[in-house]
Design an enzyme around this catalytic site. Structure first.
Site, short mmCIF file in Angstrom:
data_model
loop_
_atom_site.label_atom_id
_atom_site.label_comp_id
_atom_site.label_asym_id
_atom_site.label_seq_id
_atom_site.Cartn_x
_atom_site.Cartn_y
_atom_site.Cartn_z
N GLU A 83 -8.78 12.06 8.37
CA GLU A 83 -9.77 13.09 8.74
C GLU A 83 -10.07 13.08 10.23
O GLU A 83 -10.43 12.03 10.79
CB GLU A 83 -11.06 12.86 7.93
N LYS A 261 -21.00 9.69 1.56
CA LYS A 261 -19.58 9.95 1.85
C LYS A 261 -19.33 9.77 3.35
O LYS A 261 -18.31 9.22 3.77
CB LYS A 261 -19.20 11.36 1.39
N ASP A 277 -9.04 -3.25 -0.83
CA ASP A 277 -9.06 -2.35 -1.98
C ASP A 277 -10.18 -1.30 -1.79
O ASP A 277 -11.36 -1.58 -2.02
CB ASP A 277 -9.30 -3.19 -3.24
N HIS A 375 -16.37 19.35 14.79
CA HIS A 375 -15.23 19.32 13.87
C HIS A 375 -14.19 20.35 14.25
O HIS A 375 -13.00 20.14 14.10
CB HIS A 375 -15.72 19.71 12.46
C1 MEV Z 1 -17.73 14.70 6.50
O1 MEV Z 1 -16.54 14.00 6.20
C2 MEV Z 1 -18.95 13.80 6.38
C3 MEV Z 1 -20.29 14.51 6.54
O2 MEV Z 1 -20.36 15.62 5.66
C4 MEV Z 1 -21.35 13.48 6.23
C5 MEV Z 1 -22.74 14.04 6.15
O3 MEV Z 1 -22.92 15.24 5.80
O4 MEV Z 1 -23.68 13.26 6.38
C6 MEV Z 1 -20.44 15.05 7.93
#
Ligand code: MEV
Length: 422
Positions: A83, A261, A277, A375
């Site tokens: 990513e 995430k 792992d 991004h």
């Molecule tokens: C993207 O990979 C991760 C985010 O969505 C985490 C978040 O929203 O805190 C930017």
């Protein structure tokens, strides 16, 4: 004199220059530096011994995050991830953290839990006491399975027994607590659980079913904390914005899954780079986040009396330095060397520092400007590459798409066609 990992403009260097810099920083050999630059350092021969039915290998980009200062030690952190933005964001957050002393970490001993499930027990409470009364006998049997681990100061340390209500009735769950030292520990723990199962079955009067490690490694926690200065973040408003974003995640599972995430973007990238792992860590992380019965944030964010931002991250971190892919994958071995960690605990503590940095970077971007801006340009480069742009054309196509706010394959093709003919 120890070197600083605060390296500005690292991203502007060529790949060769970056490797040279990392080589000098950590003292890689010429062979190791050359290995890093091979598109696949994992031979079919080794890969074929790692999994079944091999037909190929899937390379993943390996980058390094710079600027990390963990417990006063400068680190360059290898991250394997597909990513865009993640490595840049971690480096950026680490740079901000440095201003207030970087990351400070602690961890528990590396204790994993091995579960032995007993069913059809007539008198579960009585059985529980029966098993606990013979704890020493059980621990001895467990430790007989792994004299090497015991000689290194690890091994089965304790036994707990719980009664779990299920829709099939009461089950007696015996849990071995095993100090795994520098191993992730699944093999050692599973072997021990299998070895003691017949004794436990006999003591309980029931029947044993599963004998397996738990990935909810609540006794193998790593913790990192850091202070981020308000002026480095963009002012007190941004601090408030981050705390507000955290409050949302802490209370709402839909937001929290994405928030966590973002933490795992950093965590998993280092876990993967070091051959550990990733599934075990992900499973443990989300189960830990839900341990109260309410799925919540793995991090906390608060405003200090000075108006700065204080962040913490605590989570299970079952990673090892010996055994598994860490030992068999040459790039994973190199990643460990680049990190310079000497124990599984040190590795675990570094990983949570990266997770905290990653969360800070995401929340700051979301609170201050929205994630898309940062991004977009990185995504645009990928789109440009996907339509066949190479060399300087990648940046030219990407820049034009970002300027037009049209980051799309069809537009990338048009721009590339035009630039290629001009
Ligand atoms: C993207 O990979 C991760 C985010 O969505 C985490 C978040 O929203 O805190 C930017």
């Amino acid at each position: 004199m120890s070197k600083s990992s605060e390296i500005s403009g690292f991203y502007k260097l060529s790949i060769e220059e970056r490797v040279k810099l990392v080589k000098g920083f950590v003292g890689l050999t010429d062979e190791e530096a050359a290995l890093l630059q091979k598109p696949s350092a994992l031979s079919f021969d080794v890969a074929n011994r790692m999994v079944e039915n091999l037909i190929g290998v899937l390379p993943v980009p390996l980058g390094v995050a710079v600027n990390f200062l963990v417990n006063g030690k400068d680190l360059i952190v290898p991250m394997a991830i597909e990513e865009p933005s993640v490595i840049a964001a971690a480096s950026n957050a680490a740079k901000i953290a440095r201003k207030k002393g970087g990351f400070h970490t602690t961890s528990t001993d590396p204790i994993m839990i091995g579960q032995i499930q007993v069913v059809d027990v007539q008198d579960a409470h009585n059985a529980r006491f029966e098993i606990l009364a013979r704890k020493e006998e059980i621990l001895k049997k467990a430790n007989d399975q792994d004299p090497v681990l015991v000689s290194l100061g690890g091994g089965a340390l304790d036994l707990e027994v719980r009664i779990v209500e299920t829709f099939l009735g009461k089950m007696v769950i015996a849990e071995l607590l095993v100090d795994c030292r520098d191993a992730m520990g699944a093999n050692a723990v599973n072997t021990m659980a299998e070895a003691v199962a017949p004794m436990i079955e006999e003591m309980s009067g029931g029947r044993v079913y599963l004998r397996i490690i738990s990935n909810l490694a609540v006794k193998r926690l790593a913790r990192a904390k850091a202070i981020f200065a308000k002026e480095e973040l963009g002012g007190e408003e941004v601090v408030d914005g981050i705390v507000t974003a955290y409050a949302f995640a802490a209370s709402d599972p839909f937001r929290c899954a994405t928030h966590n995430k973002g933490i795992m973007n950093g965590v998993t990238a280092v876990v993967l780079a070091t051959g550990n792992d990733t599934r075990a860590i992900e499973a443990g992380a989300h189960a830990y986040a839900a341990r109260s019965g309410h799925y919540t944030s793995l991090t906390t964010w608060e405003k200090t009396a000075e108006g700065d931002l204080a962040g913490t991250l605590e989570m299970p971190m079952a990673v090892g330095l010996v055994g598994g892919a860490t030992a068999s994958n040459p790039i994973a071995k190199l990643a460990v060397k680049i990190l310079g960690v000497k124990s599984a605990r040190e590795l675990a503590e570094t990983i949570v520092s990266v997770g905290l940095a990653q969360n800070l970077a995401a929340l700051r971007a979301l609170a201050a400007e929205g994630i898309q801006r940062g991004h977009m340009s990185l995504h645009a480069r990928n789109v440009a590459i996907s339509v066949g742009a190479t060399g300087h054309l990648i940046d030219q196509v990407a820049e034009q798409m970002v300027a037009e706010r049209k980051v799309r394959v069809d537009r990338a093709k048009e721009i590339l066609a035009k630039l290629s003919t001009s």
